[in-house]
Write an enzyme that holds these catalytic residues in place. Structure first.
Site, PDB file in Angstrom:
ATOM      1  N   ASP A 131      18.094  -3.203   8.316  1.00  0.00           N
ATOM      2  CA  ASP A 131      17.904  -3.830   7.138  1.00  0.00           C
ATOM      3  C   ASP A 131      17.762  -2.331   6.016  1.00  0.00           C
ATOM      4  O   ASP A 131      16.338  -2.082   5.441  1.00  0.00           O
ATOM      5  CB  ASP A 131      16.356  -2.965   7.950  1.00  0.00           C
ATOM      6  CG  ASP A 131      15.932  -4.780   7.285  1.00  0.00           C
ATOM      7  OD1 ASP A 131      15.945  -5.685   6.057  1.00  0.00           O
ATOM      8  OD2 ASP A 131      14.224  -4.769   7.386  1.00  0.00           O
TER       9      ASP A 131
ATOM     10  N   GLU B 263       6.709  -8.153  12.336  1.00  0.00           N
ATOM     11  CA  GLU B 263       6.803  -8.188  13.363  1.00  0.00           C
ATOM     12  C   GLU B 263       5.353  -6.701  14.266  1.00  0.00           C
ATOM     13  O   GLU B 263       5.544  -6.670  15.533  1.00  0.00           O
ATOM     14  CB  GLU B 263       7.832  -7.243  13.666  1.00  0.00           C
ATOM     15  CG  GLU B 263       9.518  -8.026  13.244  1.00  0.00           C
ATOM     16  CD  GLU B 263      10.105  -8.791  14.482  1.00  0.00           C
ATOM     17  OE1 GLU B 263      10.255  -8.406  15.169  1.00  0.00           O
ATOM     18  OE2 GLU B 263      10.092 -10.326  14.300  1.00  0.00           O
ATOM     19  N   ALA B 264       5.401  -5.602  13.420  1.00  0.00           N
ATOM     20  CA  ALA B 264       4.876  -4.866  13.666  1.00  0.00           C
ATOM     21  C   ALA B 264       2.994  -4.645  12.518  1.00  0.00           C
ATOM     22  O   ALA B 264       3.423  -4.559  11.732  1.00  0.00           O
ATOM     23  CB  ALA B 264       6.065  -3.406  13.735  1.00  0.00           C
TER      24      ALA B 264
HETATM   25  N1  LIG Z   1       7.129   7.484   9.768  1.00  0.00           N
HETATM   26  C1  LIG Z   1       6.413   6.528   8.402  1.00  0.00           C
HETATM   27  N2  LIG Z   1       5.029   7.278   7.708  1.00  0.00           N
HETATM   28  C2  LIG Z   1       5.088   7.076   6.865  1.00  0.00           C
HETATM   29  N3  LIG Z   1       5.027   5.517   6.025  1.00  0.00           N
HETATM   30  C3  LIG Z   1       5.595   4.919   6.767  1.00  0.00           C
HETATM   31  C4  LIG Z   1       6.182   5.283   7.987  1.00  0.00           C
HETATM   32  N4  LIG Z   1       6.872   4.454   8.785  1.00  0.00           N
HETATM   33  C5  LIG Z   1       6.406   3.301   8.350  1.00  0.00           C
HETATM   34  N5  LIG Z   1       5.982   3.074   7.722  1.00  0.00           N
HETATM   35  C6  LIG Z   1       4.883   2.233   6.158  1.00  0.00           C
HETATM   36  O1  LIG Z   1       4.634   1.049   6.557  1.00  0.00           O
HETATM   37  C7  LIG Z   1       5.144  -0.080   6.039  1.00  0.00           C
HETATM   38  C8  LIG Z   1       6.037  -0.716   7.078  1.00  0.00           C
HETATM   39  O2  LIG Z   1       6.737  -0.087   8.251  1.00  0.00           O
HETATM   40  P1  LIG Z   1       8.297  -0.598   8.047  1.00  0.00           P
HETATM   41  O3  LIG Z   1       8.414   0.211  10.084  1.00  0.00           O
HETATM   42  O4  LIG Z   1       9.318  -0.324   7.569  1.00  0.00           O
HETATM   43  O5  LIG Z   1       7.934  -1.539   9.277  1.00  0.00           O
HETATM   44  P2  LIG Z   1       8.587  -3.343   8.906  1.00  0.00           P
HETATM   45  O6  LIG Z   1       9.662  -3.676   9.759  1.00  0.00           O
HETATM   46  O7  LIG Z   1       6.827  -4.079   8.698  1.00  0.00           O
HETATM   47  O8  LIG Z   1       8.981  -2.757   7.923  1.00  0.00           O
HETATM   48  C9  LIG Z   1       6.881   0.777   5.312  1.00  0.00           C
HETATM   49  O9  LIG Z   1       7.028   0.368   4.625  1.00  0.00           O
HETATM   50  C10 LIG Z   1       5.847   1.604   4.688  1.00  0.00           C
HETATM   51  O10 LIG Z   1       4.867   1.758   3.781  1.00  0.00           O
HETATM   52 MG   LIG Z   2      10.464  -1.873   6.340  1.00  0.00          MG
END
Ligand SMILES: Nc1ncnc2c1ncn2[C@@H]1O[C@H](COP(=O)(O)OP(=O)(O)O)[C@@H](O)[C@H]1O
Ligand SMILES: [Mg+2]
Length: 204
Positions: free
Chosen positions: A116, A10-11
């Site tokens: 999730d 998604e992102a």
């Molecule tokens: N605030 C953060 N600090 C460090 N790593 C992050 C952070 N947010 C996301 N990540 C990294 O990016 C990955 C994907 O982000 P996430 O928010 O879980 O999105 P998705 O919906 O793609 O799983 C995480 O598994 C982590 O490794």
């Molecule tokens: Mg994630």
């Protein structure tokens, strides 16, 4: 310069100094206005929950700002390894299971459903050694026992596939969740009904 860290379903996640930028991209196969509404909803929701978590001092990245036009969230970078990688390397899960149960209990006591819960959405903070929760795009506010039970059930499912060599992990999470709030016992009772439904569904 921002550097691409991860790209999920998604992102896109960029790192810029000590900030993380999470940008929800459009999905070609979705109807355009629906896709826009969905990305906007999840961006706003994630920002709102991160704000609330900061208020209650819950270990999660601090929200810096967000834009529901660019569909992006800027938050603090949490330094450390994903719990998934720590456990796959063979680390003992007991301590983490205990902490997960306690913290999920705290979220639920605040009527926050993560939506999730997986070990990929937990980061073991390098300095504080505390588990930080991330990825609140599918979260919701609810005081319903059912929603809390389903949150736990999805975690159990995810552990069964990612950490099948640690079948005791979920039991330990449940044990510590039980102690976390007066409502926990009721949620765990409902969890059994949800599990039963899940099993019957699998047989169909
Ligand atoms: N605030 C953060 N600090 C460090 N790593 C992050 C952070 N947010 C996301 N990540 C990294 O990016 C990955 C994907 O982000 P996430 O928010 O879980 O999105 P998705 O919906 O793609 O799983 C995480 O598994 C982590 O490794
Ligand atoms: Mg994630």
């Amino acid at each position: 310069m921002a550097k691409l860290l991860a790209q999920g379903a998604e992102a896109k996640i960029f790192k810029d100094n000590n900030s993380i930028i999470k940008e929800r991209f459009s999905k070609e196969y979705r109807l355009e206005h629906l896709d826009h509404a969905l990305r906007q909803f999840r961006t706003r929701r994630e920002a709102k929950v991160l704000g609330k978590l900061a208020d209650i001092n819950f270990p999660a990245p601090h929200l810096q700002n967000f834009s529901d036009k660019r569909m992006s969230i800027v938050m603090d970078f949490v330094p450390g390894e994903k719990l998934k990688d720590v456990l796959l390397r063979g680390d003992e899960c007991g301590r983490f299971a205990q902490e997960m149960g306690e913290k999920i209990g705290k979220l639920h006591a605040e009527n926050i459903i993560h939506g999730d819960l997986t070990t990929s959405n937990l980061i073991l903070h390098e300095q504080t050694k505390e588990l930080n929760f991330i990825d609140f795009g599918l979260s919701s506010f609810s005081d319903k026992i059912e929603d809390k039970a389903v949150d736990l059930f999805l975690l159990e499912r995810s552990l069964q596939s990612t950490h099948y060599d640690k079948p005791e992990m979920f039991e330990k999470i449940v044990e510590s969740y039980r102690e976390s709030s007066p409502q926990a016992a009721e949620v765990l009772e409902r969890l059994q009904a949800v599990q039963k439904r899940g099993r019957n569904k699998a047989k169909e």
